[in-house]
Design a protein around this motif. Sequence first.
Motif, PDB file in Angstrom:
ATOM      1  N   GLU A  24       0.799  -1.195   0.362  1.00 41.18           N
ATOM      2  CA  GLU A  24       0.087   0.089  -0.062  1.00 41.18           C
ATOM      3  C   GLU A  24       0.919   1.239  -0.093  1.00 41.18           C
ATOM      4  OE1 GLU A  24      -2.800   0.139   3.091  1.00 41.18           O
ATOM      5  OE2 GLU A  24      -3.672  -2.019   2.745  1.00 41.18           O
ATOM      6  N   ALA A  25       1.867   1.256   0.803  1.00 37.11           N
ATOM      7  CA  ALA A  25       2.775   2.334   0.860  1.00 37.11           C
ATOM      8  C   ALA A  25       3.498   2.708  -0.536  1.00 37.11           C
ATOM      9  CB  ALA A  25       3.908   2.235   2.094  1.00 37.11           C
ATOM     10  N   HIS A  26       3.769   1.709  -1.178  1.00 36.31           N
ATOM     11  CA  HIS A  26       4.691   1.795  -2.222  1.00 36.31           C
ATOM     12  C   HIS A  26       3.558   2.536  -3.424  1.00 36.31           C
ATOM     13  CE1 HIS A  26       7.303   1.273  -5.607  1.00 36.31           C
ATOM     14  NE2 HIS A  26       6.423   0.514  -6.363  1.00 36.31           N
ATOM     15  N   SER A  27       2.479   1.855  -3.367  1.00 37.88           N
ATOM     16  CA  SER A  27       1.391   2.288  -4.474  1.00 37.88           C
ATOM     17  C   SER A  27       0.827   3.825  -4.239  1.00 37.88           C
ATOM     18  CB  SER A  27       0.111   1.449  -4.574  1.00 37.88           C
ATOM     19  OG  SER A  27      -0.463   1.482  -3.322  1.00 37.88           O
ATOM     20  N   LEU A  28       0.947   4.237  -2.527  1.00 35.98           N
ATOM     21  CA  LEU A  28       0.488   5.539  -2.281  1.00 35.98           C
ATOM     22  C   LEU A  28       1.649   6.458  -2.548  1.00 35.98           C
ATOM     23  CD1 LEU A  28      -1.237   4.893   0.806  1.00 35.98           C
ATOM     24  CD2 LEU A  28      -2.376   5.759  -1.283  1.00 35.98           C
ATOM     25  N   SER A  29       2.762   6.076  -2.663  1.00 34.45           N
ATOM     26  CA  SER A  29       4.009   6.807  -2.826  1.00 34.45           C
ATOM     27  C   SER A  29       4.073   8.141  -3.779  1.00 34.45           C
ATOM     28  CB  SER A  29       5.384   6.325  -2.964  1.00 34.45           C
ATOM     29  OG  SER A  29       5.537   5.399  -4.116  1.00 34.45           O
ATOM     30  N   ARG A  33       1.931  11.142  -0.331  1.00 32.67           N
ATOM     31  CA  ARG A  33       3.067  10.986   0.330  1.00 32.67           C
ATOM     32  C   ARG A  33       3.154  10.774   1.884  1.00 32.67           C
ATOM     33  NH1 ARG A  33       7.938   8.372  -0.529  1.00 32.67           N
ATOM     34  NH2 ARG A  33       9.520   9.118   0.982  1.00 32.67           N
ATOM     35  N   SER A  36       1.494   7.614   2.788  1.00 29.15           N
ATOM     36  CA  SER A  36       2.301   6.564   2.388  1.00 29.15           C
ATOM     37  C   SER A  36       3.562   6.530   3.380  1.00 29.15           C
ATOM     38  CB  SER A  36       3.419   6.810   0.921  1.00 29.15           C
ATOM     39  OG  SER A  36       4.170   5.963   0.844  1.00 29.15           O
ATOM     40  N   ASP A  37       4.038   7.704   4.124  1.00 29.80           N
ATOM     41  CA  ASP A  37       4.791   7.636   5.182  1.00 29.80           C
ATOM     42  C   ASP A  37       4.030   7.180   6.353  1.00 29.80           C
ATOM     43  OD1 ASP A  37       6.619   8.785   3.533  1.00 29.80           O
ATOM     44  OD2 ASP A  37       6.450  10.900   4.327  1.00 29.80           O
ATOM     45  N   LYS A  39       1.801   4.691   6.365  1.00 29.30           N
ATOM     46  CA  LYS A  39       1.923   3.131   6.227  1.00 29.30           C
ATOM     47  C   LYS A  39       3.186   2.426   6.240  1.00 29.30           C
ATOM     48  CE  LYS A  39      -2.555   2.729   4.727  1.00 29.30           C
ATOM     49  NZ  LYS A  39      -3.444   2.046   5.478  1.00 29.30           N
TER      50      LYS A  39
END
Length: 54
Positions: A24-29, A33, A36-37, A39
């Motif tokens: 999830e963090a990678h897709s939200l990056s 941002r 993402s941070d 997550k």
Amino acid sequence: MFGLFKKKSEKDKLYEQYQKLTKEAHSLSSTNRKLSDQKVFEAEELMKKIEKLK
């Protein structure tokens, strides 16, 4: 075949959650941002719990 009804250990459950959070963090990056941070932080906390179980 014999492991068909085997329950997952606490460590396995936490690791699956860790993988889900990192994905999830990678897709939200690229879009959000800050989220993402957050997550990534949650995933790091899970990894600490996993390390304690070892």
